[in-house]
Write a protein that holds these residues in place. Structure first.
Motif, PDB file in Angstrom:
ATOM      1  N   ARG A 134       0.839  -1.203   0.000  1.00  0.00           N
ATOM      2  CA  ARG A 134       0.000   0.000   0.000  1.00  0.00           C
ATOM      3  C   ARG A 134       0.875   1.254   0.000  1.00  0.00           C
ATOM      4  N   THR A 135       2.013   1.213   0.666  1.00  0.00           N
ATOM      5  CA  THR A 135       2.914   2.360   0.732  1.00  0.00           C
ATOM      6  C   THR A 135       3.440   2.734  -0.653  1.00  0.00           C
ATOM      7  N   TYR A 136       3.836   1.742  -1.437  1.00  0.00           N
ATOM      8  CA  TYR A 136       4.341   2.012  -2.778  1.00  0.00           C
ATOM      9  C   TYR A 136       3.237   2.554  -3.680  1.00  0.00           C
ATOM     10  N   LEU A 137       2.046   2.005  -3.548  1.00  0.00           N
ATOM     11  CA  LEU A 137       0.934   2.491  -4.363  1.00  0.00           C
ATOM     12  C   LEU A 137       0.590   3.936  -4.012  1.00  0.00           C
ATOM     13  N   LEU A 138       0.619   4.259  -2.719  1.00  0.00           N
ATOM     14  CA  LEU A 138       0.381   5.642  -2.300  1.00  0.00           C
ATOM     15  C   LEU A 138       1.480   6.573  -2.803  1.00  0.00           C
ATOM     16  N   ALA A 139       2.717   6.100  -2.776  1.00  0.00           N
ATOM     17  CA  ALA A 139       3.826   6.920  -3.272  1.00  0.00           C
ATOM     18  C   ALA A 139       3.670   7.196  -4.761  1.00  0.00           C
TER      19      ALA A 139
ATOM     20  N   VAL B 105      -1.076   9.790 -16.433  1.00  0.00           N
ATOM     21  CA  VAL B 105      -2.497   9.491 -16.213  1.00  0.00           C
ATOM     22  C   VAL B 105      -2.679   8.011 -15.900  1.00  0.00           C
ATOM     23  N   PHE B 106      -1.995   7.151 -16.637  1.00  0.00           N
ATOM     24  CA  PHE B 106      -2.096   5.713 -16.371  1.00  0.00           C
ATOM     25  C   PHE B 106      -1.540   5.354 -14.995  1.00  0.00           C
ATOM     26  N   ALA B 107      -0.435   5.966 -14.601  1.00  0.00           N
ATOM     27  CA  ALA B 107       0.136   5.685 -13.279  1.00  0.00           C
ATOM     28  C   ALA B 107      -0.820   6.102 -12.178  1.00  0.00           C
ATOM     29  N   PHE B 108      -1.404   7.281 -12.315  1.00  0.00           N
ATOM     30  CA  PHE B 108      -2.343   7.765 -11.306  1.00  0.00           C
ATOM     31  C   PHE B 108      -3.580   6.881 -11.235  1.00  0.00           C
ATOM     32  N   ALA B 109      -4.183   6.605 -12.396  1.00  0.00           N
ATOM     33  CA  ALA B 109      -5.427   5.843 -12.422  1.00  0.00           C
ATOM     34  C   ALA B 109      -5.242   4.399 -11.952  1.00  0.00           C
ATOM     35  N   SER B 110      -4.162   3.768 -12.365  1.00  0.00           N
ATOM     36  CA  SER B 110      -3.975   2.370 -11.979  1.00  0.00           C
ATOM     37  C   SER B 110      -3.567   2.233 -10.515  1.00  0.00           C
ATOM     38  N   SER B 111      -2.787   3.166  -9.974  1.00  0.00           N
ATOM     39  CA  SER B 111      -2.453   3.079  -8.544  1.00  0.00           C
ATOM     40  C   SER B 111      -3.683   3.372  -7.691  1.00  0.00           C
TER      41      SER B 111
ATOM     42  N   SER C 269      -6.788   2.754  -8.600  1.00  0.00           N
ATOM     43  CA  SER C 269      -7.632   1.566  -8.723  1.00  0.00           C
ATOM     44  C   SER C 269      -7.129   0.431  -7.854  1.00  0.00           C
ATOM     45  N   ALA C 270      -5.823   0.215  -7.847  1.00  0.00           N
ATOM     46  CA  ALA C 270      -5.259  -0.844  -7.007  1.00  0.00           C
ATOM     47  C   ALA C 270      -5.508  -0.564  -5.529  1.00  0.00           C
ATOM     48  N   LEU C 271      -5.366   0.691  -5.117  1.00  0.00           N
ATOM     49  CA  LEU C 271      -5.635   1.050  -3.725  1.00  0.00           C
ATOM     50  C   LEU C 271      -7.098   0.856  -3.365  1.00  0.00           C
ATOM     51  N   LEU C 272      -7.992   1.239  -4.251  1.00  0.00           N
ATOM     52  CA  LEU C 272      -9.420   1.087  -3.964  1.00  0.00           C
ATOM     53  C   LEU C 272      -9.826  -0.381  -3.877  1.00  0.00           C
ATOM     54  N   ILE C 273      -9.316  -1.204  -4.767  1.00  0.00           N
ATOM     55  CA  ILE C 273      -9.633  -2.633  -4.710  1.00  0.00           C
ATOM     56  C   ILE C 273      -9.025  -3.252  -3.461  1.00  0.00           C
TER      57      ILE C 273
ATOM     58  N   ARG D 298      -2.882  -6.829  -8.186  1.00  0.00           N
ATOM     59  CA  ARG D 298      -1.488  -7.035  -8.567  1.00  0.00           C
ATOM     60  C   ARG D 298      -1.198  -6.474  -9.961  1.00  0.00           C
ATOM     61  N   LEU D 299      -2.113  -6.704 -10.898  1.00  0.00           N
ATOM     62  CA  LEU D 299      -1.922  -6.194 -12.257  1.00  0.00           C
ATOM     63  C   LEU D 299      -1.955  -4.669 -12.295  1.00  0.00           C
ATOM     64  N   PHE D 300      -2.922  -4.073 -11.586  1.00  0.00           N
ATOM     65  CA  PHE D 300      -2.972  -2.615 -11.528  1.00  0.00           C
ATOM     66  C   PHE D 300      -1.723  -2.050 -10.861  1.00  0.00           C
ATOM     67  N   GLY D 301      -1.242  -2.701  -9.829  1.00  0.00           N
ATOM     68  CA  GLY D 301      -0.030  -2.243  -9.149  1.00  0.00           C
ATOM     69  C   GLY D 301       1.190  -2.280 -10.051  1.00  0.00           C
ATOM     70  N   ARG D 302       1.343  -3.359 -10.786  1.00  0.00           N
ATOM     71  CA  ARG D 302       2.483  -3.475 -11.697  1.00  0.00           C
ATOM     72  C   ARG D 302       2.387  -2.491 -12.850  1.00  0.00           C
ATOM     73  N   PHE D 303       1.170  -2.295 -13.335  1.00  0.00           N
ATOM     74  CA  PHE D 303       0.973  -1.351 -14.427  1.00  0.00           C
ATOM     75  C   PHE D 303       1.261   0.073 -13.963  1.00  0.00           C
ATOM     76  N   SER D 304       0.868   0.408 -12.739  1.00  0.00           N
ATOM     77  CA  SER D 304       1.163   1.745 -12.214  1.00  0.00           C
ATOM     78  C   SER D 304       2.659   1.940 -12.028  1.00  0.00           C
ATOM     79  N   LEU D 305       3.354   0.913 -11.578  1.00  0.00           N
ATOM     80  CA  LEU D 305       4.803   1.001 -11.416  1.00  0.00           C
ATOM     81  C   LEU D 305       5.497   1.182 -12.762  1.00  0.00           C
TER      82      LEU D 305
END
Length: 144
Positions: free
Chosen positions: A6-11, A68-74, A76-80, A99-106
């Motif tokens: 969650r920390t990485y997704l928030l970052a 935009v993709f990084a923001f939206a996918s992170s 989405s991953a946080l919300l799920i 996991r897929l949204f997290g990797r895509f955001s990264l």
């Protein structure tokens, strides 16, 4: 492979939002080079003059899309991820999607930061001759 914490997704969310907020404040101008492509007249691209003036407009557009993709996918991953924790349901599909949204955001934020680094490097290199005298860079026609 484990999912991003969650920390990485928030970052990723904060970094992408901060960069996008800074982009709004930069002075921009329309790039006329993009206006005529292969006989077709297209709308000129709005590009910040401070950083991205040394790159083609398509590089700036790729930068914005990856932000935009990084923001939206992170987000989405946080919300799920949070919905799983609040409902108590840990479904296999929701973990896979998180996991897929997290990797895509990264991947998206890495791509955006690579383009930003490239633009900053080219902008700095284009201003070097103004700061450093040519005699320092060249010694009688030979590079150092």
């Amino acid at each position: 492979m484990a999912e991003l914490s969650r920390t990485y997704l928030l970052a990723i969310l904060v970094v992408s939002f901060t960069i996008a907020s800074i982009l709004i404040t930069l002075p921009c101008e329309y790039d006329e080079e993009e206006g005529n492509r292969g006989g077709k007249t297209t709308k000129p691209a709005l590009v910040p003059t401070v950083i991205f003036n040394t790159l083609p407009p398509s590089a700036f557009q790729a930068f914005v899309i990856s932000l935009v993709f990084a923001f939206a996918s992170s987000l989405s991953a946080l919300l799920i991820h949070d919905a799983e924790n609040h409902t108590g349901k840990n479904g296999r599909i929701s973990r896979l999607v998180t996991r897929l949204f997290g990797r895509f955001s990264l991947a998206s934020i890495i791509f955006a930061l690579a383009i930003l680094s490239w633009a900053l490097l080219l902008t700095a290199a284009s201003s070097w001759p103004q700061i450093i005298s040519p005699s320092v860079l060249y010694r009688r026609g030979k590079t150092m």
